[in-house]
Enzyme design. Structure first.
Site, PDB file in Angstrom:
ATOM      1  CD  GLN A 164      -2.703   1.117   2.553  1.00  0.00           C
ATOM      2  OE1 GLN A 164      -3.656   0.364   2.573  1.00  0.00           O
ATOM      3  NE2 GLN A 164      -2.393   1.877   3.585  1.00  0.00           N
ATOM      4  CD  GLU A 206      -2.572   7.620   2.551  1.00  0.00           C
ATOM      5  OE1 GLU A 206      -1.371   7.720   2.852  1.00  0.00           O
ATOM      6  OE2 GLU A 206      -3.384   6.985   3.225  1.00  0.00           O
ATOM      7  CG  ASP A 243       0.686   0.346   5.706  1.00  0.00           C
ATOM      8  OD1 ASP A 243       0.647  -0.863   6.052  1.00  0.00           O
ATOM      9  OD2 ASP A 243      -0.268   1.123   5.905  1.00  0.00           O
ATOM     10  CD  GLU A 286       1.197   1.165   8.908  1.00  0.00           C
ATOM     11  OE1 GLU A 286       2.025   2.091   8.782  1.00  0.00           O
ATOM     12  OE2 GLU A 286      -0.024   1.336   8.782  1.00  0.00           O
ATOM     13  CG  ASP A 313      -2.979   0.691  10.438  1.00  0.00           C
ATOM     14  OD1 ASP A 313      -3.830   1.070  11.249  1.00  0.00           O
ATOM     15  OD2 ASP A 313      -3.032   0.994   9.228  1.00  0.00           O
ATOM     16  CE  LYS A 338      -4.327   4.518  10.007  1.00  0.00           C
ATOM     17  NZ  LYS A 338      -4.656   3.300   9.199  1.00  0.00           N
ATOM     18  NE  ARG A 367      -7.650   5.465   8.659  1.00  0.00           N
ATOM     19  CZ  ARG A 367      -8.335   4.418   9.129  1.00  0.00           C
ATOM     20  NH1 ARG A 367      -8.862   4.485  10.318  1.00  0.00           N
ATOM     21  NH2 ARG A 367      -8.451   3.301   8.436  1.00  0.00           N
ATOM     22  CB  SER A 368      -6.563   6.646   2.378  1.00  0.00           C
ATOM     23  OG  SER A 368      -7.671   5.897   2.812  1.00  0.00           O
ATOM     24  CE  LYS A 389       1.223   5.185   6.778  1.00  0.00           C
ATOM     25  NZ  LYS A 389       0.517   3.931   6.998  1.00  0.00           N
TER      26      LYS A 389
HETATM   27  P1  PGA Z   1      -6.423   3.902   5.380  1.00  0.00           P
HETATM   28  O1  PGA Z   1      -4.872   3.694   5.125  1.00  0.00           O
HETATM   29  O2  PGA Z   1      -6.632   5.234   5.943  1.00  0.00           O
HETATM   30  O3  PGA Z   1      -7.030   3.709   4.007  1.00  0.00           O
HETATM   31  O4  PGA Z   1      -6.844   2.809   6.323  1.00  0.00           O
HETATM   32  C1  PGA Z   1      -3.874   4.189   5.960  1.00  0.00           C
HETATM   33  C2  PGA Z   1      -3.032   3.077   6.538  1.00  0.00           C
HETATM   34  O5  PGA Z   1      -3.278   1.893   6.300  1.00  0.00           O
HETATM   35  O6  PGA Z   1      -2.098   3.358   7.277  1.00  0.00           O
HETATM   36 ZN    ZN Z   2      -1.661   0.913   7.543  1.00  0.00          ZN
END
Ligand code: PGA
Ligand code: ZN
Length: 439
Positions: A164, A206, A243, A286, A313, A338, A367-368, A389
């Site tokens: 990712q 992102e 990640d 991650e 995560d 988060k 977050r994304s 991050k």
């Molecule tokens: P997400 O991705 O906000 O789409 O969950 C961010 C991450 O996985 O760190």
């Molecule tokens: Zn993550």
């Protein structure tokens, strides 16, 4: 005495960085101070996260949040008016009880987290302090080591590649602002490389370049090249952070890659990742395994935790009890933090404190799906997380957060200390005692 009684709570619908509806909340206190916050939204989510309330139906692909906004303006507002914003835990607890579900499905994780963050902002405003300073409570804090995405992938790029986030960190930088300078050079060099190859296709969710590559390894090679071309020493000045977000393609001990369609069992998948760790200057990884593979996490940490930071995560979803258990199991060395996974500021803070108490590293994360809200810049500094991050080095919902940290570093003046390499936590740095007993 400043009157910190909550006088009004108002929710409205605004839009996030993916053009999807989200919840914004304004809170006003008796002294006149106000706070505002906006709920972010994930795409690759852990199954234990607080869930957003979405309306379903035809409009906006079912993602509207009118019911969550109504929850703020009706039940949540009625419940919070009269409570004291100075007692964040009480305020958050009242919302959790009012919701009554284990995952915030009734009133919405989006409604609750936006309200919780707005209450915190109002409380700091009542003190006439920027949030980071209010949170630091006079303690020495460090500017966090930023992890910044260069190539986006996984669920943020239509599964074009499996991994990712292909990110960099600048442990060799001497300040937060210098880390951003270096990142800007690497981001520029990576874009130029893509352009030369005719594979520049814009950016993923992102802000990292769209991953027009034939394999995960090809991206890693390109990232090393970009670091070198920008004039930095890979692994020393600038290192790679991944990640994997393995819950997206791993289930029941089987990892199925989109690239090539191959399937791997846990041990095979670990040895593929291990090969990358031996070949590339990767200092942090991650969710290398999926959330249902704690044994895989333990094996991975035993094998590679001494030289690579291993972050949970989706596996831990910013949950203090899960953090404590995973620490005792030696399943990782650091925890992603988060707020909207945990559900409230209080629960987020508890997860961070549990991680610190166990000697683990902490990374406050966006977050994304993000917005102009920069609260996480204040949480990562004010709580002295050590790492931060946010996504890439493009698109203003990301840049707003990096820029806010520049202002905080400036305000710290000669007291500004950059976490740098010491922000990273490897297994060897975790005192046995801190991990606690397996319960
Ligand atoms: P997400 O991705 O906000 O789409 O969950 C961010 C991450 O996985 O760190
Ligand atoms: Zn993550």
């Amino acid at each position: 005495m400043t009157d910190t009684t909550i006088k009004s709570v108002f929710g409205r619908r605004v839009w996030d960085s993916r053009g999807r509806p989200t919840v914004e909340v304004d809170v006003r206190l008796g002294c006149g101070a106000t706070g505002r916050a906006i709920a972010p939204a994930g795409a690759s989510m852990g199954s234990g996260e607080a869930v957003d309330l979405r309306d379903g139906g035809k409009a906006f692909g079912g993602l509207d949040v009118r019911r969550a906004v109504a929850a703020v303006n009706e039940e949540i507002s009625a419940c919070l008016i009269g409570l004291d914003a100075d007692h964040q835990e009480e305020v958050d607890g009242a919302m959790v009880r009012l919701d009554g579900t284990p995952d915030r499905a009734r009133l919405g994780g989006n409604a609750i987290v936006a309200t919780s963050m707005a209450v915190l902002q109002a409380r700091a405003a009542a003190e006439k302090l920027p949030l980071w300073l209010y949170l630091s409570g006079g303690r020495d804090i460090r500017m966090p080591l930023p992890e910044i995405q260069i190539f986006g992938g996984g669920a943020h790029a239509a599964r074009r590649v499996d991994i990712q986030d292909f990110m960099i960190m600048c442990p060799g930088a001497t300040s937060f602002s210098e880390a951003l300078d270096w990142t800007a050079e690497v981001y520029l060099a990576a874009g130029a490389l893509m352009k030369e190859r005719g594979s520049l296709r814009g950016v993923a969710d992102e802000g990292g370049y769209w991953p027009a590559f034939g394999s995960n390894e090809e991206i890693l090679d390109t990232l090393v090249l970009a670091i070198e071309r920008a004039g930095f020493k890979p692994g020393e000045d600038v290192a790679i952070s991944l990640d994997v977000a393995a819950s997206e393609f791993g289930r029941n001990g089987l990892y199925t890659l989109a690239l090539g369609g191959k399937k791997y069992e846990t041990d095979e998948w670990i040895s593929i990742l291990g090969g990358w760790l031996e070949t590339y200057p990767i200092l942090s990884i991650e969710d290398p395994l999926s959330e249902d593979d704690p044994k895989g996490f333990q094996t991975f940490t035993r094998l590679y935790g001494a030289t690579c930071q291993i972050i949970g995560d989706d596996y831990l979803v910013t949950n203090a009890a899960r953090v404590t258990r995973a620490a005792a199991d030696k399943a990782l060395t650091a925890v992603l933090i988060k707020p909207n996974q945990a559900g409230t500021i209080t629960e987020t803070r508890k997860a961070l404190e549990a991680a610190k108490a166990a000697g683990l590293g902490t990374i406050v994360s966006a977050r994304s799906g993000e917005t102009e809200d920069v609260i996480i810049s204040h949480l990562s500094t004010g709580w002295d997380a050590g790492q931060f991050k946010v996504g890439s080095f493009a698109r203003s919902e990301r840049m707003a957060k990096w820029n806010e940290c520049l202002r905080i570093e400036e305000a710290l003046g000669s007291r500004a200390r950059f976490a740098g390499r010491e922000g990273l936590v490897f297994a060897s740095a975790i005192p046995e005692r801190a991990r606690g007993e397996r319960r």
